[in-house]
Design a protein around this motif. Structure first.
Motif, PDB file in Angstrom:
ATOM      1  N   ILE A   3       0.843  -1.189   0.000  1.00 57.54           N
ATOM      2  CA  ILE A   3       0.000   0.000   0.000  1.00 57.54           C
ATOM      3  C   ILE A   3       0.878   1.239   0.000  1.00 57.54           C
ATOM      4  N   ALA A   4       0.582   2.191  -0.881  1.00 55.87           N
ATOM      5  CA  ALA A   4       1.316   3.452  -0.941  1.00 55.87           C
ATOM      6  C   ALA A   4       0.520   4.544  -0.231  1.00 55.87           C
ATOM      7  N   ILE A   5       1.234   5.448   0.459  1.00 56.53           N
ATOM      8  CA  ILE A   5       0.587   6.514   1.218  1.00 56.53           C
ATOM      9  C   ILE A   5       1.306   7.830   0.966  1.00 56.53           C
ATOM     10  N   THR A   6       0.543   8.881   0.683  1.00 52.68           N
ATOM     11  CA  THR A   6       1.086  10.236   0.701  1.00 52.68           C
ATOM     12  C   THR A   6       0.692  10.876   2.037  1.00 52.68           C
ATOM     13  N   GLY A   7       1.457  11.875   2.457  1.00 57.00           N
ATOM     14  CA  GLY A   7       1.154  12.510   3.740  1.00 57.00           C
ATOM     15  C   GLY A   7       1.413  11.587   4.913  1.00 57.00           C
ATOM     16  N   SER A   8       2.411  10.729   4.792  1.00 53.05           N
ATOM     17  CA  SER A   8       2.640   9.683   5.805  1.00 53.05           C
ATOM     18  C   SER A   8       3.220  10.211   7.106  1.00 53.05           C
ATOM     19  N   THR A   9       3.671  11.464   7.145  1.00 58.41           N
ATOM     20  CA  THR A   9       4.237  11.998   8.385  1.00 58.41           C
ATOM     21  C   THR A   9       3.243  12.857   9.154  1.00 58.41           C
ATOM     22  N   GLY A  10       2.042  13.043   8.624  1.00 55.13           N
ATOM     23  CA  GLY A  10       1.022  13.815   9.316  1.00 55.13           C
ATOM     24  C   GLY A  10       0.335  13.001  10.403  1.00 55.13           C
ATOM     25  N   LEU A  11      -0.616  13.623  11.073  1.00 52.64           N
ATOM     26  CA  LEU A  11      -1.352  12.963  12.159  1.00 52.64           C
ATOM     27  C   LEU A  11      -1.993  11.660  11.687  1.00 52.64           C
ATOM     28  N   ILE A  12      -2.751  11.722  10.600  1.00 56.21           N
ATOM     29  CA  ILE A  12      -3.457  10.540  10.105  1.00 56.21           C
ATOM     30  C   ILE A  12      -2.485   9.565   9.466  1.00 56.21           C
ATOM     31  N   GLY A  13      -1.570  10.083   8.650  1.00 53.40           N
ATOM     32  CA  GLY A  13      -0.635   9.212   7.943  1.00 53.40           C
ATOM     33  C   GLY A  13       0.240   8.402   8.875  1.00 53.40           C
ATOM     34  N   ALA A  15      -0.390   7.450  11.942  1.00 57.38           N
ATOM     35  CA  ALA A  15      -1.192   6.411  12.603  1.00 57.38           C
ATOM     36  C   ALA A  15      -1.573   5.308  11.628  1.00 57.38           C
ATOM     37  N   LEU A  16      -1.853   5.666  10.371  1.00 56.21           N
ATOM     38  CA  LEU A  16      -2.226   4.652   9.375  1.00 56.21           C
ATOM     39  C   LEU A  16      -1.044   3.753   9.044  1.00 56.21           C
ATOM     40  N   VAL A  17       0.136   4.333   8.863  1.00 61.93           N
ATOM     41  CA  VAL A  17       1.329   3.526   8.589  1.00 61.93           C
ATOM     42  C   VAL A  17       1.562   2.535   9.720  1.00 61.93           C
ATOM     43  N   ARG A  18       1.456   3.004  10.951  1.00 64.99           N
ATOM     44  CA  ARG A  18       1.674   2.130  12.109  1.00 64.99           C
ATOM     45  C   ARG A  18       0.660   0.988  12.129  1.00 64.99           C
ATOM     46  N   SER A  19      -0.609   1.316  11.873  1.00 66.41           N
ATOM     47  CA  SER A  19      -1.669   0.301  11.894  1.00 66.41           C
ATOM     48  C   SER A  19      -1.450  -0.754  10.818  1.00 66.41           C
ATOM     49  N   LEU A  20      -1.126  -0.321   9.616  1.00 70.14           N
ATOM     50  CA  LEU A  20      -0.933  -1.259   8.510  1.00 70.14           C
ATOM     51  C   LEU A  20       0.270  -2.162   8.749  1.00 70.14           C
ATOM     52  N   VAL A 164     -10.968  15.343  13.632  1.00 74.29           N
ATOM     53  CA  VAL A 164     -10.387  14.132  14.209  1.00 74.29           C
ATOM     54  C   VAL A 164      -9.987  14.399  15.664  1.00 74.29           C
ATOM     55  N   VAL A 165     -10.528  13.603  16.567  1.00 73.40           N
ATOM     56  CA  VAL A 165     -10.231  13.760  17.997  1.00 73.40           C
ATOM     57  C   VAL A 165      -8.966  12.971  18.302  1.00 73.40           C
ATOM     58  N   ALA A 166      -7.873  13.690  18.526  1.00 65.86           N
ATOM     59  CA  ALA A 166      -6.576  13.073  18.766  1.00 65.86           C
ATOM     60  C   ALA A 166      -5.847  13.830  19.868  1.00 65.86           C
ATOM     61  N   ARG A 167      -4.963  13.145  20.548  1.00 66.25           N
ATOM     62  CA  ARG A 167      -4.228  13.745  21.661  1.00 66.25           C
ATOM     63  C   ARG A 167      -3.307  14.869  21.203  1.00 66.25           C
ATOM     64  N   SER A 168      -2.707  14.689  20.036  1.00 65.36           N
ATOM     65  CA  SER A 168      -1.834  15.720  19.482  1.00 65.36           C
ATOM     66  C   SER A 168      -2.088  15.822  17.996  1.00 65.36           C
ATOM     67  N   GLY A 169      -1.971  17.027  17.451  1.00 63.81           N
ATOM     68  CA  GLY A 169      -2.230  17.227  16.042  1.00 63.81           C
ATOM     69  C   GLY A 169      -3.687  17.537  15.780  1.00 63.81           C
ATOM     70  N   GLY A 170      -3.945  18.264  14.710  1.00 60.27           N
ATOM     71  CA  GLY A 170      -5.309  18.622  14.353  1.00 60.27           C
ATOM     72  C   GLY A 170      -5.926  19.591  15.349  1.00 60.27           C
ATOM     73  N   ALA A 171      -7.223  19.796  15.205  1.00 57.06           N
ATOM     74  CA  ALA A 171      -7.917  20.767  16.053  1.00 57.06           C
ATOM     75  C   ALA A 171      -7.853  20.392  17.526  1.00 57.06           C
ATOM     76  N   TRP A 172      -8.063  19.112  17.817  1.00 53.99           N
ATOM     77  CA  TRP A 172      -8.083  18.698  19.224  1.00 53.99           C
ATOM     78  C   TRP A 172      -6.705  18.775  19.866  1.00 53.99           C
ATOM     79  N   SER A 198     -13.064   9.847  16.216  1.00 56.79           N
ATOM     80  CA  SER A 198     -11.840   9.559  16.956  1.00 56.79           C
ATOM     81  C   SER A 198     -10.750   9.124  15.984  1.00 56.79           C
ATOM     82  N   LEU A 199      -9.497   9.384  16.341  1.00 57.29           N
ATOM     83  CA  LEU A 199      -8.380   8.961  15.486  1.00 57.29           C
ATOM     84  C   LEU A 199      -8.420   7.455  15.269  1.00 57.29           C
ATOM     85  N   HIS A 200      -8.716   6.708  16.315  1.00 57.09           N
ATOM     86  CA  HIS A 200      -8.807   5.247  16.227  1.00 57.09           C
ATOM     87  C   HIS A 200      -9.828   4.828  15.172  1.00 57.09           C
TER      88      HIS A 200
END
Length: 294
Positions: A3-13, A15-20, A164-172, A198-200
């Motif tokens: 799987i290829a991902i752009t934006g992999s160093t952002g809040l969502i990216g 977490a997605l890389v880690r999950s995959l 996105v409700v997250a501990r760090s990054g984004g609005a929250w 939620s981020l999860h």
């Protein structure tokens, strides 16, 4: 999968890389610098270049890159950067994928519930038209830029994401420190709806979009029950055990945020009809659960 991902160093990216990777998938990260590790592939979003050879064998691409909407005050120059980072990057990627002899079977393209504009207290699903204003215009152009991939037969899904409700990054990530200091409170009169996730659950939903063959087109990534800013403020106070006496008046927000203030004060009551109909079940469907998880 590969799987290829752009934006992999952002809040969502991130977490997605880690999950995959935790589940054994091979992740390829598209980066704008010269690759320094085996999992990196070079691309130039504004210049229209992608090293498609590095994407060979990828079954899916998740496109998350784009300048942060709430990262800086909205000047004319930053608004142009917000638009260009999404439209040019998406067009570059879609054209590159369409040119491949064996393209990925699915492109999950980031988008936002900003597509709908201010919905007031009206429950809004994917059947609603685009709203009026800067963010709706950006979202329309953003999604239109993926047309080369769609025309090439690549299943394309637009993940219209809420807050996105997250501990760090984004609005929250900005709200938590303020509330921990006991300085949190309503924004404006607090009656505006916030459509959160939620981020999860957001990561789980992105993976659901990759895996669910019958899904294409727009899919709202928001929890089932949006809440008002007043309700968010109360729950934040309860979870963090802090007072929420302060209110940020609308004129102050306009001075601090520029044009972005109108979107902060605007109301979006967006619901995930297509996500629920496709069998997705939220682990954190309510705001209290999402904030506690964060």
């Amino acid at each position: 999968m590969r799987i290829a991902i752009t934006g992999s160093t952002g809040l969502i990216g991130t977490a997605l890389v880690r999950s995959l990777r935790t589940d054994g998938h091979e992740v390829v990260r598209l980066v704008r610098h010269e690759p320094t590790t085996a999992d990196e592939v070079r691309w130039n979003p504004a210049g229209g270049q992608v090293d498609t050879a590095g994407l060979a064998g990828c079954e899916a691409v998740v496109h998350l890159a784009g300048a942060g909407v709430g990262d800086r005050r909205w000047t004319a120059a930053y608004k142009q950067e917000i638009r260009d980072s999404r439209v040019l990057g998406t067009r570059t990627l879609a054209q590159a994928l369409a040119s491949m002899d064996a393209p990925p079977r699915v492109l999950v393209c980031g988008s936002a519930i900003g597509y709908y504009g201010d919905t007031g207290d009206r429950r809004t699903d994917e059947s609603a038209p685009a709203g009026a204003g800067f963010l709706p215009e950006v979202c329309v152009a953003w999604e239109d830029a993926a047309k080369p991939a769609q025309d090439a037969g690549i299943r394309t899904v637009f993940a219209r994401t809420g807050l996105v409700v997250a501990r760090s990054g984004g609005a929250w990530g900005r709200l938590f420190p303020i509330f921990r200091l006991g300085l949190g409170g309503r924004l404006g009169d607090g009656s505006q709806y916030w459509s959160f996730i939620s981020l999860h659950d957001h990561i789980r939903a992105l993976r659901h979009l990759v895996d669910t063959e019958e899904l294409s087109g727009p899919v709202n990534l928001t929890a089932p029950e949006p809440v008002t800013n007043r309700e968010v403020t109360a729950v934040m106070g309860r979870v963090l055990n802090r007072p929420t006496l302060f209110t940020v008046p609308a004129p102050v927000l306009r001075i601090a945020l520029g044009d972005f203030a109108e979107d902060v004060l605007g109301s979006q009551r967006v619901v995930p009809r297509r996500l629920l109909e496709s069998g997705f079940a939220f682990d954190h469907p309510r705001i209290m659960e999402a904030i506690r998880a964060a």
